[in-house]
Scaffold this motif. Structure first.
Motif, mmCIF file in Angstrom:
data_model
loop_
_atom_site.group_PDB
_atom_site.id
_atom_site.type_symbol
_atom_site.label_atom_id
_atom_site.label_comp_id
_atom_site.label_asym_id
_atom_site.label_seq_id
_atom_site.Cartn_x
_atom_site.Cartn_y
_atom_site.Cartn_z
ATOM 1 N N TYR A 174 0.825 -1.209 0.000
ATOM 2 C CA TYR A 174 0.000 0.000 0.000
ATOM 3 C C TYR A 174 0.860 1.261 0.000
ATOM 4 C CZ TYR A 174 0.762 0.749 5.046
ATOM 5 O OH TYR A 174 1.312 0.999 6.267
ATOM 6 N N VAL A 175 2.070 1.199 0.597
ATOM 7 C CA VAL A 175 2.966 2.350 0.566
ATOM 8 C C VAL A 175 3.552 2.514 -0.834
ATOM 9 C CG1 VAL A 175 5.092 3.332 1.501
ATOM 10 C CG2 VAL A 175 3.491 2.163 3.009
ATOM 11 N N GLU A 176 3.908 1.394 -1.447
ATOM 12 C CA GLU A 176 4.420 1.452 -2.828
ATOM 13 C C GLU A 176 3.371 2.072 -3.753
ATOM 14 O OE1 GLU A 176 7.374 0.526 -3.853
ATOM 15 O OE2 GLU A 176 8.152 -0.402 -2.032
ATOM 16 N N ALA A 177 2.102 1.675 -3.569
ATOM 17 C CA ALA A 177 1.032 2.221 -4.409
ATOM 18 C C ALA A 177 0.873 3.718 -4.175
ATOM 19 C CB ALA A 177 -0.276 1.496 -4.112
ATOM 20 N N ALA A 178 0.970 4.146 -2.902
ATOM 21 C CA ALA A 178 0.842 5.573 -2.591
ATOM 22 C C ALA A 178 1.976 6.373 -3.230
ATOM 23 C CB ALA A 178 0.834 5.766 -1.077
ATOM 24 N N LEU A 179 3.194 5.811 -3.235
ATOM 25 C CA LEU A 179 4.326 6.500 -3.847
ATOM 26 C C LEU A 179 4.158 6.593 -5.360
ATOM 27 C CD1 LEU A 179 7.288 4.945 -1.799
ATOM 28 C CD2 LEU A 179 6.450 7.308 -1.682
ATOM 29 N N LEU A 180 3.632 5.536 -5.962
ATOM 30 C CA LEU A 180 3.455 5.523 -7.416
ATOM 31 C C LEU A 180 2.423 6.545 -7.868
ATOM 32 C CD1 LEU A 180 3.599 1.691 -8.203
ATOM 33 C CD2 LEU A 180 5.301 3.430 -8.784
ATOM 34 N N ARG A 181 1.412 6.770 -7.043
ATOM 35 C CA ARG A 181 0.408 7.756 -7.445
ATOM 36 C C ARG A 181 0.794 9.176 -7.017
ATOM 37 N NH1 ARG A 181 -2.670 4.858 -3.428
ATOM 38 N NH2 ARG A 181 -2.951 6.100 -1.526
ATOM 39 N N GLY A 182 2.026 9.348 -6.503
ATOM 40 C CA GLY A 182 2.549 10.674 -6.217
ATOM 41 C C GLY A 182 2.011 11.317 -4.954
ATOM 42 N N GLU A 183 1.635 10.513 -3.983
ATOM 43 C CA GLU A 183 1.113 11.076 -2.741
ATOM 44 C C GLU A 183 2.227 11.814 -1.999
ATOM 45 O OE1 GLU A 183 -1.408 9.528 1.166
ATOM 46 O OE2 GLU A 183 -1.301 8.329 -0.669
ATOM 47 N N PRO A 184 1.957 13.006 -1.486
ATOM 48 C CA PRO A 184 2.991 13.770 -0.747
ATOM 49 C C PRO A 184 3.491 13.001 0.464
ATOM 50 C CG PRO A 184 1.103 15.151 -1.273
ATOM 51 C CD PRO A 184 0.702 13.756 -1.607
ATOM 52 N N ARG A 185 4.729 13.308 0.869
ATOM 53 C CA ARG A 185 5.333 12.599 1.996
ATOM 54 C C ARG A 185 4.527 12.777 3.290
ATOM 55 N NH1 ARG A 185 9.286 8.947 0.351
ATOM 56 N NH2 ARG A 185 10.390 9.847 -1.435
ATOM 57 N N ALA A 186 4.057 14.006 3.515
ATOM 58 C CA ALA A 186 3.290 14.258 4.736
ATOM 59 C C ALA A 186 2.023 13.417 4.766
ATOM 60 C CB ALA A 186 2.946 15.736 4.846
ATOM 61 N N SER A 187 1.339 13.344 3.645
ATOM 62 C CA SER A 187 0.125 12.528 3.554
ATOM 63 C C SER A 187 0.452 11.049 3.691
ATOM 64 C CB SER A 187 -0.579 12.790 2.221
ATOM 65 O OG SER A 187 -1.712 11.966 2.094
#
Length: 279
Positions: A174-187
Motif C-alpha cells: 500500500y505504501v508502494e502504491a501511494a508512492l506511485l500515485r505521487g502522494e505527498p510525503r506528509a500525507s
C-alpha cells in the motif's frame, strides 16, 4: 455507542486475564485517589501534630503517623496526584515527539535518517538520571520542568521503536502504491503509515507511562520534586527512611504505592504487547 462497544470489548479481553483485570482495578483506584483524595480523608496531609508523631496504625490513623505527626494514609493518597500529573504528561510529550521523529526518519530514510539516529544514539548513551539532575538544578523545581525532563528522556527510545515499525510498513504494497500515485510525503506518513503503527504507539505509551511513574518517584526521592513537605511518594520514602526500624509504616506505605502503580501499568503494557504481537 462506540464508547460502550469499546468498553465492553475491553471487559471481555480482561475477563480471561485476572492479573490484567486486577492491574486495571489498581490503576483506576489510584486515578480515583489522585482526583478525589481531599474527599476521601478527613486529615490534612500537611498538618503537623508533634504530640502524635510515630503513632502506629490505628482506627484514628489507618497507616499511622510520621515524624511530624502527619497522617501517613492521607499523605499516601495525596501523593498520588503529583505522580499522576507528571507521569501522563511526560509520557504524552515523549511519545508524541518520539513518534514524530521516528515516523519522519523511517519514511524519508537516507541522510536525514542517518544523522538523526546517530544523534539519538548518543542521547541514549548519556545517563538519564544525571541529565535529569542537571536540568532540574539549572531550571528549578516545578511540575513543568519534571514533565520536560522525563518526557525528553523517552524521545530517543520511542523514536527508535517507531522508526523500526515505520521501516516495516514502508515496504508494504500500500505504501508502494501511494508512492506511485505521487502522494505527498506528509500525507504518506499521516494517512497511510501512522494508522498502521498505532499498536506500536499504544504499547510504547503504556510502557513509558510505567517508566515515567518510576522516574518521577526517583527524582522526588533525590529531592528534585516539588520541594520540602510535598506528599510525593519518593520524597516520603526519602525523608522517612532513617526511621525505618522505628516506624516502618512511614516508608512501606509510599513504597508499596509506587510498586503497586508501576506493576499495574507494566502488567497492562504486557497484555497490550501480547495482544498486538498476536495480531
Amino acid at each position: 455507542m462506540t464508547a460502550l462497544t469499546a468498553a465492553a470489548s475491553a471487559r471481555l479481553r480482561l475477563r480471561g486475564q485476572p492479573a490484567a483485570a486486577l492491574a486495571a482495578l489498581v490503576l483506576l483506584l489510584w486515578v480515583g485517589a489522585a482526583l478525589f483524595w481531599p474527599h476521601l480523608v478527613p486529615q490534612d496531609p500537611a498538618l503537623q501534630v508533634p504530640a502524635e508523631r510515630f503513632r502506629s496504625p490505628s482506627a484514628a490513623h489507618w497507616l499511622g503517623t510520621d515524624q511530624f505527626g502527619r497522617d501517613v494514609f492521607a499523605r499516601m493518597l495525596a501523593g498520588s496526584r503529583p505522580v499522576l500529573t507528571v507521569a501522563p504528561l511526560a509520557t504524552a510529550l515523549g511519545v508524541a515527539a518520539g513518534a514524530a521523529i521516528g515516523l519522519t526518519t523511517g519514511t524519508l530514510r537516507g541522510w536525514v535518517d542517518d544523522i538523526v539516529m546517530r544523534v539519538l544514539d548518543a542521547a541514549v548513551v548519556f545517563p538519564a538520571v544525571i541529565a535529569a539532575v542537571l536540568f532540574v538544578a539549572l531550571l528549578g523545581h516545578s511540575t513543568v520542568v519534571l514533565v520536560l525532563v522525563i518526557g525528553a528522556a523517552f524521545v530517543p527510545i520511542v523514536a527508535r521503536s517507531v522508526r523500526a515499525a515505520t521501516l516495516v510498513e514502508r515496504e508494504r504494497p500500500y505504501v508502494e502504491a501511494a508512492l506511485l500515485r505521487g502522494e505527498p510525503r506528509a500525507s504518506l506518513m499521516l494517512r497511510e503509515i501512522l494508522p498502521n503503527i498505532r499498536g506500536t504507539l499504544l504499547v510504547e505509551a503504556t510502557s513509558r507511562l510505567g517508566d515515567a511513574i518510576f522516574a518521577a518517584a526517583t527524582l522526588s526521592f533525590l529531592g528534585l520534586g516539588q520541594g520540602p513537605g510535598s506528599p510525593e511518594w519518593g520524597a516520603s520514602v526519602s525523608e522517612n527512611r532513617v526511621w525505618l526500624q522505628l516506624a516502618p509504616w512511614t516508608v512501606l506505605a509510599p513504597a508499596l504505592a509506587i510498586g503497586s502503580l508501576v506493576i499495574a501499568v507494566a502488567l497492562l503494557a504486557d497484555v497490550l504487547r501480547q495482544r498486538w504481537d498476536g495480531r
